[in-house]
Design an enzyme around this catalytic site. Sequence first.
Site, mmCIF file in Angstrom:
data_model
loop_
_atom_site.group_PDB
_atom_site.id
_atom_site.type_symbol
_atom_site.label_atom_id
_atom_site.label_comp_id
_atom_site.label_asym_id
_atom_site.label_seq_id
_atom_site.Cartn_x
_atom_site.Cartn_y
_atom_site.Cartn_z
ATOM 1 N N HIS A 139 -3.419 -4.530 3.409
ATOM 2 C CA HIS A 139 -4.415 -4.166 3.999
ATOM 3 C C HIS A 139 -3.980 -3.418 5.350
ATOM 4 O O HIS A 139 -4.603 -2.320 5.612
ATOM 5 C CB HIS A 139 -5.892 -4.887 4.362
ATOM 6 C CG HIS A 139 -6.729 -3.765 4.661
ATOM 7 N ND1 HIS A 139 -6.919 -3.166 3.765
ATOM 8 C CD2 HIS A 139 -7.004 -4.313 6.310
ATOM 9 C CE1 HIS A 139 -8.054 -2.598 5.381
ATOM 10 N NE2 HIS A 139 -8.392 -3.138 6.061
ATOM 11 N N HIS A 179 -6.630 -8.688 0.307
ATOM 12 C CA HIS A 179 -6.127 -7.358 0.871
ATOM 13 C C HIS A 179 -7.461 -7.598 2.472
ATOM 14 O O HIS A 179 -8.489 -7.508 1.622
ATOM 15 C CB HIS A 179 -6.459 -6.502 0.220
ATOM 16 C CG HIS A 179 -6.321 -5.110 0.130
ATOM 17 N ND1 HIS A 179 -5.570 -4.280 0.395
ATOM 18 C CD2 HIS A 179 -7.560 -4.013 1.341
ATOM 19 C CE1 HIS A 179 -5.234 -3.076 0.959
ATOM 20 N NE2 HIS A 179 -7.313 -3.284 1.080
ATOM 21 N N HIS A 235 -0.810 -2.909 6.597
ATOM 22 C CA HIS A 235 0.086 -1.474 6.783
ATOM 23 C C HIS A 235 1.374 -1.880 7.580
ATOM 24 O O HIS A 235 2.454 -1.222 8.095
ATOM 25 C CB HIS A 235 -1.011 -0.681 6.575
ATOM 26 C CG HIS A 235 -1.110 0.629 6.611
ATOM 27 N ND1 HIS A 235 -1.202 1.459 5.718
ATOM 28 C CD2 HIS A 235 -1.852 0.030 5.377
ATOM 29 C CE1 HIS A 235 -2.313 1.618 4.881
ATOM 30 N NE2 HIS A 235 -3.107 0.729 3.923
ATOM 31 N N ASP A 269 0.685 -0.852 -0.316
ATOM 32 C CA ASP A 269 0.131 0.326 -0.096
ATOM 33 C C ASP A 269 1.126 1.419 0.463
ATOM 34 O O ASP A 269 0.937 1.796 0.700
ATOM 35 C CB ASP A 269 -1.206 0.126 1.112
ATOM 36 C CG ASP A 269 -1.899 -1.344 1.642
ATOM 37 O OD1 ASP A 269 -1.520 -2.676 1.172
ATOM 38 O OD2 ASP A 269 -3.015 -1.100 1.938
ATOM 39 N N GLU A 312 -3.954 2.296 -2.728
ATOM 40 C CA GLU A 312 -5.411 2.144 -2.314
ATOM 41 C C GLU A 312 -5.191 4.114 -1.771
ATOM 42 O O GLU A 312 -6.479 4.224 -1.499
ATOM 43 C CB GLU A 312 -5.580 1.057 -2.341
ATOM 44 C CG GLU A 312 -5.365 0.736 -0.598
ATOM 45 C CD GLU A 312 -6.268 0.029 0.345
ATOM 46 O OE1 GLU A 312 -6.954 0.285 0.499
ATOM 47 O OE2 GLU A 312 -5.956 -0.212 1.813
ATOM 48 N N ASN A 313 -3.700 3.846 -1.723
ATOM 49 C CA ASN A 313 -3.582 5.107 0.011
ATOM 50 C C ASN A 313 -3.397 6.146 -0.725
ATOM 51 O O ASN A 313 -2.446 6.750 -0.494
ATOM 52 C CB ASN A 313 -3.358 4.546 0.779
ATOM 53 C CG ASN A 313 -3.490 3.732 1.798
ATOM 54 O OD1 ASN A 313 -3.473 2.259 1.520
ATOM 55 N ND2 ASN A 313 -5.023 3.702 1.943
ATOM 56 N N HIS A 315 -10.108 0.565 -0.101
ATOM 57 C CA HIS A 315 -10.009 2.810 -0.721
ATOM 58 C C HIS A 315 -10.470 2.818 -2.118
ATOM 59 O O HIS A 315 -10.289 3.399 -2.307
ATOM 60 C CB HIS A 315 -8.515 2.821 0.171
ATOM 61 C CG HIS A 315 -8.496 2.718 1.169
ATOM 62 N ND1 HIS A 315 -9.958 4.232 2.415
ATOM 63 C CD2 HIS A 315 -8.074 2.499 1.803
ATOM 64 C CE1 HIS A 315 -9.614 4.192 3.652
ATOM 65 N NE2 HIS A 315 -8.265 2.827 4.229
HETATM 66 FE FE LIG Z 1 -4.035 0.385 2.440
HETATM 67 FE FE LIG Z 2 -6.977 -1.401 2.438
#
Ligand SMILES: [Fe+2]
Ligand SMILES: [Fe+2]
Length: 259
Positions: free
Chosen positions: A177, A152, A179, A9, A40-41, A69
Site C-alpha cells: 500500500h 495493506h 508503494h 502494487d 489494486e492499481n 482501491h
Molecule cells: Fe497501491
Molecule cells: Fe492501497
Amino acid sequence: MPKLLFIGDIVGRPGREIVAARLPKLRREMGLDFVVANAENAAAGAGITGALARSLFETGIDAITLGDHVWDQRGWEAEISQFDRVCRPANLPESCPGRDHVVLEAGGFRLAVFTVLGRQYVGLKADCPFLCADRMLERLRALADAIVVEIHAEARSEKQALGWHLDGRAAAILGTHTHVPTADAAVLPQGSAFICDVGMTGPYASVLGREVKPVVSKFLDGMPRRFEVATGDVRLSGALVTLEASGRLAERIELVTIR
Ligand SMILES: [Fe+2]
Ligand SMILES: [Fe+2]
C-alpha cells in the site's frame, strides 16, 4: 522448499508491462512455485478490470490480491466473483462481493493467501485486521499447508504490530500500500517472514507512481488536478519468501528489485 514471489502494487501500464516482460523468465530462474501480486492499481493507477486480471494471469501470476482501491473501476464489483484466484481484503464487510482468500497448489503443496486492510489513515470501511487475521488463520489451517497474510496499510506501526501478533502462525506477513519498499525484511523469532512494504511495481520517477508535477502543485496550492501514471524508472518490486522444510514457516525473505 517452496518459494513464493509476492509482487507489490502493480501500477498502470508501466507496472503491467514490466511484469509481462520479466516474470516468465524470473519464474524459471528463481525456481518460483507461487507468484502472488497485488494489482489494486493495475487500471491506470486505480483498481482493476476483468480483462486486466486475465492478462495478468497470462504473465504467470497465480493469484491477485487487492487493497483499498478494490472498487475503483466501475463494473468490477459484478466481475470479481468470476475469478477463483482473485481475493479482496478479508476484513471488508461480509456483504461485499468477491472471495476473502485464495488457495494455490503446486506439487502437492497448498498455499493460502489473504489480505487485511489496515485502519490507520485508510479510507475504506473495514473490520479489525488483527481479529480478522486470527479468524482467517483458524479457518484456513485445515485448507492449506502454509498461509501468507498481506497487510495493506499505511501505518508502519500497524503493520509491525500485526507482524508480531501473527509471528509463528503464518508463513509470512507482507506489507503493501505505501508503494515504497522498506529495508526491514526479516524472519521474526517464531518463524514468520515479515516486511513493512514490498514496494510497488511501476514507475519510481514519480510520487507513488503518479507524475511528479501535478502532485507537487497540488501540495502547493491545494487545487484539484488529474494525476496521470508516470513513466520513468520502472521497477518490479516484491518479496521472495523461501519456506522452511516443514513448509509452515519461513526460512528466508529478501526484497527483490528488478529494473
Ligand atoms: Fe497501491
Ligand atoms: Fe492501497
